[in-house]
Design an enzyme around this catalytic site. Sequence first.
Site, PDB file in Angstrom:
ATOM      1  N   GLY A  48      -1.403  12.511  12.170  1.00  0.00           N
ATOM      2  CA  GLY A  48      -1.575  12.021  10.814  1.00  0.00           C
ATOM      3  C   GLY A  48      -2.697  11.044  10.579  1.00  0.00           C
ATOM      4  O   GLY A  48      -3.235  10.959   9.476  1.00  0.00           O
ATOM      5  N   ASP A 102      -0.891   6.528  10.158  1.00  0.00           N
ATOM      6  CA  ASP A 102      -0.985   7.047   8.801  1.00  0.00           C
ATOM      7  C   ASP A 102       0.096   6.431   7.927  1.00  0.00           C
ATOM      8  O   ASP A 102      -0.167   5.969   6.823  1.00  0.00           O
ATOM      9  CB  ASP A 102      -0.909   8.578   8.775  1.00  0.00           C
ATOM     10  CG  ASP A 102       0.338   9.142   9.439  1.00  0.00           C
ATOM     11  OD1 ASP A 102       1.054   8.394  10.152  1.00  0.00           O
ATOM     12  OD2 ASP A 102       0.611  10.336   9.260  1.00  0.00           O
ATOM     13  N   ASP A 105       7.253   4.226   8.429  1.00  0.00           N
ATOM     14  CA  ASP A 105       8.462   4.270   7.605  1.00  0.00           C
ATOM     15  C   ASP A 105       9.629   3.668   8.385  1.00  0.00           C
ATOM     16  O   ASP A 105       9.892   2.490   8.277  1.00  0.00           O
ATOM     17  CB  ASP A 105       8.744   5.663   7.036  1.00  0.00           C
ATOM     18  CG  ASP A 105       8.521   6.785   8.024  1.00  0.00           C
ATOM     19  OD1 ASP A 105       8.863   6.637   9.207  1.00  0.00           O
ATOM     20  OD2 ASP A 105       8.024   7.830   7.603  1.00  0.00           O
ATOM     21  N   SER A 106      10.319   4.410   9.239  1.00  0.00           N
ATOM     22  CA  SER A 106      11.447   3.834   9.988  1.00  0.00           C
ATOM     23  C   SER A 106      10.956   2.821  11.023  1.00  0.00           C
ATOM     24  O   SER A 106      11.639   1.861  11.335  1.00  0.00           O
ATOM     25  CB  SER A 106      12.245   4.934  10.687  1.00  0.00           C
ATOM     26  OG  SER A 106      11.495   5.486  11.755  1.00  0.00           O
ATOM     27  N   GLY A 107       9.758   3.058  11.577  1.00  0.00           N
ATOM     28  CA  GLY A 107       9.223   2.190  12.620  1.00  0.00           C
ATOM     29  C   GLY A 107       9.549   2.662  14.025  1.00  0.00           C
ATOM     30  O   GLY A 107       9.160   2.019  14.995  1.00  0.00           O
ATOM     31  N   ASN A 108      10.260   3.791  14.156  1.00  0.00           N
ATOM     32  CA  ASN A 108      10.636   4.285  15.489  1.00  0.00           C
ATOM     33  C   ASN A 108       9.426   4.567  16.370  1.00  0.00           C
ATOM     34  O   ASN A 108       9.359   4.115  17.516  1.00  0.00           O
ATOM     35  CB  ASN A 108      11.500   5.545  15.383  1.00  0.00           C
ATOM     36  CG  ASN A 108      12.904   5.247  14.934  1.00  0.00           C
ATOM     37  OD1 ASN A 108      13.448   4.181  15.216  1.00  0.00           O
ATOM     38  ND2 ASN A 108      13.500   6.179  14.212  1.00  0.00           N
ATOM     39  N   LEU A 110       6.338   3.553  15.963  1.00  0.00           N
ATOM     40  CA  LEU A 110       5.558   2.331  16.156  1.00  0.00           C
ATOM     41  C   LEU A 110       6.196   1.455  17.235  1.00  0.00           C
ATOM     42  O   LEU A 110       5.491   0.936  18.116  1.00  0.00           O
ATOM     43  CB  LEU A 110       5.436   1.561  14.841  1.00  0.00           C
ATOM     44  CG  LEU A 110       4.656   0.260  14.910  1.00  0.00           C
ATOM     45  CD1 LEU A 110       3.235   0.483  15.409  1.00  0.00           C
ATOM     46  CD2 LEU A 110       4.649  -0.416  13.538  1.00  0.00           C
ATOM     47  N   LYS A 133       6.268   1.841   4.209  1.00  0.00           N
ATOM     48  CA  LYS A 133       7.478   1.995   3.398  1.00  0.00           C
ATOM     49  C   LYS A 133       8.465   0.896   3.807  1.00  0.00           C
ATOM     50  O   LYS A 133       9.337   1.121   4.646  1.00  0.00           O
ATOM     51  CB  LYS A 133       8.105   3.371   3.622  1.00  0.00           C
ATOM     52  CG  LYS A 133       7.213   4.532   3.214  1.00  0.00           C
ATOM     53  CD  LYS A 133       7.929   5.846   3.475  1.00  0.00           C
ATOM     54  CE  LYS A 133       7.070   7.045   3.147  1.00  0.00           C
ATOM     55  NZ  LYS A 133       7.784   8.315   3.405  1.00  0.00           N
ATOM     56  N   ASP A 162       1.288  15.528   6.357  1.00  0.00           N
ATOM     57  CA  ASP A 162       1.571  16.954   6.187  1.00  0.00           C
ATOM     58  C   ASP A 162       3.028  17.241   5.848  1.00  0.00           C
ATOM     59  O   ASP A 162       3.896  16.387   5.981  1.00  0.00           O
ATOM     60  CB  ASP A 162       1.225  17.713   7.465  1.00  0.00           C
ATOM     61  CG  ASP A 162       2.246  17.501   8.578  1.00  0.00           C
ATOM     62  OD1 ASP A 162       2.719  16.364   8.758  1.00  0.00           O
ATOM     63  OD2 ASP A 162       2.585  18.471   9.265  1.00  0.00           O
TER      64      ASP A 162
END
Length: 181
Positions: A48, A102, A105-108, A110, A133, A162
């Site tokens: 992404g 990109d 969101d959840s951070g998993n 990262l 997010k 995507d």
Amino acid sequence: MRTIEIDNYSFEPFIEYEQIKKRIRLIGIDINVQYADKHPVFIGVLNGCFMFMADLMKQVHIPCEMSFVKLASYSGTSNGDIKELIGVGMDLTGRHIVIVEDVVDSGNSLKHTMEALERLEVASISVCTLLLKPSCLQYDFDNIMYVGFEIEKEFVVGYGLDYNGQCRNLPDIYKEVANIV
């Protein structure tokens, strides 16, 4: 910009490329100041990040290096198990790292990337993400330093993002049209 259809989803224009470019220019200025004497390594999380990282690196005018990792969640699970597919391929000991994402969101993914880098005894880790997010985060991060846009829990495509491999090539970002029943 027009509404696009993919499978049974409709997406409407959300963030135009001109807005994205302006925000990236500002992020680049900040990075140039913060890392002026640190020779950072930018690590892009594929797939992404490719458009964002390409445009970001055009705005970074300090000595630096780049590499990429590719992560994937185990298919069919929602517990956040991450599988690393492609590694960095360089010695990062003592280096200042900027992770380029990109979307966070959840951070998993990262969290997984940061833990892997910390085991390599890097000097510092900061995160640069095009989209964040905050309402979706499952972890607290104090090193998300550069954010293009904070968004709600939106289903977005375009500019590297995507849906089933489609729409990464679109220059603008689109969000799913809410189906009102």
